[in-house]
Design a protein around this motif. Structure first.
Motif, PDB file in Angstrom:
ATOM      1  N   ALA A   1     -64.897  79.508   1.090  1.00  0.00           N
ATOM      2  CA  ALA A   1     -63.579  79.899   0.574  1.00  0.00           C
ATOM      3  C   ALA A   1     -63.167  79.024  -0.606  1.00  0.00           C
ATOM      4  O   ALA A   1     -62.593  79.501  -1.593  1.00  0.00           O
ATOM      5  N   TRP A   2     -63.470  77.751  -0.497  1.00  0.00           N
ATOM      6  CA  TRP A   2     -63.162  76.777  -1.568  1.00  0.00           C
ATOM      7  C   TRP A   2     -63.778  77.239  -2.887  1.00  0.00           C
ATOM      8  O   TRP A   2     -63.108  77.295  -3.920  1.00  0.00           O
ATOM      9  N   SER A   3     -65.063  77.583  -2.842  1.00  0.00           N
ATOM     10  CA  SER A   3     -65.763  77.988  -4.063  1.00  0.00           C
ATOM     11  C   SER A   3     -65.278  79.338  -4.579  1.00  0.00           C
ATOM     12  O   SER A   3     -65.169  79.542  -5.787  1.00  0.00           O
TER      13      SER A   3
ATOM     14  N   PRO B   1     -56.731  76.333  -8.447  1.00  0.00           N
ATOM     15  CA  PRO B   1     -56.732  77.789  -8.290  1.00  0.00           C
ATOM     16  C   PRO B   1     -55.600  78.258  -7.381  1.00  0.00           C
ATOM     17  O   PRO B   1     -55.171  77.524  -6.477  1.00  0.00           O
ATOM     18  N   GLU B   2     -55.134  79.472  -7.625  1.00  0.00           N
ATOM     19  CA  GLU B   2     -54.139  80.079  -6.744  1.00  0.00           C
ATOM     20  C   GLU B   2     -54.710  80.170  -5.329  1.00  0.00           C
ATOM     21  O   GLU B   2     -55.834  80.629  -5.132  1.00  0.00           O
ATOM     22  N   GLY B   3     -53.944  79.698  -4.360  1.00  0.00           N
ATOM     23  CA  GLY B   3     -54.381  79.731  -2.970  1.00  0.00           C
ATOM     24  C   GLY B   3     -55.052  78.454  -2.504  1.00  0.00           C
ATOM     25  O   GLY B   3     -55.236  78.245  -1.298  1.00  0.00           O
ATOM     26  N   MET B   4     -55.420  77.564  -3.448  1.00  0.00           N
ATOM     27  CA  MET B   4     -56.128  76.339  -3.060  1.00  0.00           C
ATOM     28  C   MET B   4     -55.237  75.403  -2.262  1.00  0.00           C
ATOM     29  O   MET B   4     -55.672  74.787  -1.273  1.00  0.00           O
ATOM     30  N   MET B   5     -53.979  75.294  -2.664  1.00  0.00           N
ATOM     31  CA  MET B   5     -53.067  74.402  -1.944  1.00  0.00           C
ATOM     32  C   MET B   5     -52.912  74.849  -0.498  1.00  0.00           C
ATOM     33  O   MET B   5     -52.907  74.022   0.431  1.00  0.00           O
ATOM     34  N   ASP B   6     -52.806  76.154  -0.289  1.00  0.00           N
ATOM     35  CA  ASP B   6     -52.687  76.669   1.078  1.00  0.00           C
ATOM     36  C   ASP B   6     -53.941  76.365   1.887  1.00  0.00           C
ATOM     37  O   ASP B   6     -53.864  76.035   3.074  1.00  0.00           O
ATOM     38  N   LEU B   7     -55.098  76.478   1.239  1.00  0.00           N
ATOM     39  CA  LEU B   7     -56.365  76.193   1.926  1.00  0.00           C
ATOM     40  C   LEU B   7     -56.454  74.718   2.305  1.00  0.00           C
ATOM     41  O   LEU B   7     -56.892  74.373   3.411  1.00  0.00           O
ATOM     42  N   ILE B   8     -56.024  73.861   1.406  1.00  0.00           N
ATOM     43  CA  ILE B   8     -56.040  72.420   1.685  1.00  0.00           C
ATOM     44  C   ILE B   8     -55.129  72.099   2.868  1.00  0.00           C
ATOM     45  O   ILE B   8     -55.509  71.351   3.783  1.00  0.00           O
ATOM     46  N   LYS B   9     -53.945  72.678   2.855  1.00  0.00           N
ATOM     47  CA  LYS B   9     -53.002  72.420   3.946  1.00  0.00           C
ATOM     48  C   LYS B   9     -53.516  72.958   5.271  1.00  0.00           C
ATOM     49  O   LYS B   9     -53.434  72.308   6.313  1.00  0.00           O
ATOM     50  N   LYS B  10     -54.099  74.150   5.213  1.00  0.00           N
ATOM     51  CA  LYS B  10     -54.600  74.791   6.419  1.00  0.00           C
ATOM     52  C   LYS B  10     -55.717  73.980   7.063  1.00  0.00           C
ATOM     53  O   LYS B  10     -55.818  73.868   8.286  1.00  0.00           O
TER      54      LYS B  10
END
Length: 211
Positions: free
Chosen positions: A23-25, A192-201
């Motif tokens: 997902a990160w990539s 990237p858009e959505g990266m902050m949410d992924l990091i928090k999750k």
């Protein structure tokens, strides 16, 4: 001497050296495609296994071309026009390199922590190398910085960076990102858009599980 006019039309290639796409990539690749498309450049994702199903955010993404073939086959007749972004290179990338090279090559996942020398597989193939400084960047940051240098003619040392920024993942918790980012207009790192949410999750798992 004044800087030359911005040069569009470059091709930025990520040689995808993994059998999967995390997902990160996928967020980083989507962001690279978006920024390349808006700047008149092209983003090529090469060496993608035929068995790899692209996530929804990359399917039909403007600015993105996906190739199962590797860089050697695709650009066999243009090897002298390919520049490998290589942390071990002896020379920094400069705006003038935009006059000499048309294709800028990135080896797999740059954002490893600690960094693995993934670029060595491409270095052995004899491409001319340039570096982007001493601090590890995420893949989308490396492409962004390269594009700023060779298309917008901004010298590498004139780009404003944020190194190892702290990201707030909850009310009382932050995590330090072990990478260099370009500083955005809001003063924070461009991600990237959505990266902050992924990091928090995924923060409770530790950053290592994201890579």
């Amino acid at each position: 001497m004044a800087n030359a006019a911005p040069s569009a039309g470059k091709t930025f290639v990520v040689e995808h050296l993994d059998p999967e796409l995390e997902a990160w990539s996928s967020l980083e690749y989507a962001n690279i495609a978006k920024e390349c498309h808006s700047s008149g450049a092209r983003f090529l994702l090469s060496s993608v296994p035929q068995s790899l199903k692209l996530p929804q955010n990359l399917q039909g993404a403007e600015g993105l071309t996906v190739e199962n073939r590797g860089i050697e086959e695709i650009y066999a007749a243009q090897k002298d026009k390919v520049c490998l972004l290589d942390p071990a290179a002896s020379k920094d990338l400069s705006p003038e390199d935009g006059d000499d090279f048309d294709i800028f090559l990135f080896g797999g996942i740059l954002g490893d922590d600690p960094p693995r020398d993934r670029t060595s597989e491409l270095r052995k193939k004899g491409y001319q190398g340039r570096r982007l400084g001493p601090i590890q960047m995420t893949t989308d940051t490396a492409v962004r910085v390269t594009r700023m240098i060779v298309q917008e003619r901004v010298p590498v040392d004139k780009i404003v960076y944020l190194d190892h920024p702290e990201i707030k993942v909850s009310k009382n918790e932050t995590t330090e990102m072990p990478f260099r980012y370009v500083k955005g207009a809001d003063g924070g790192p461009i991600m990237p858009e959505g990266m902050m949410d992924l990091i928090k999750k995924d923060s409770e798992k530790g950053l290592g599980d994201l890579l």
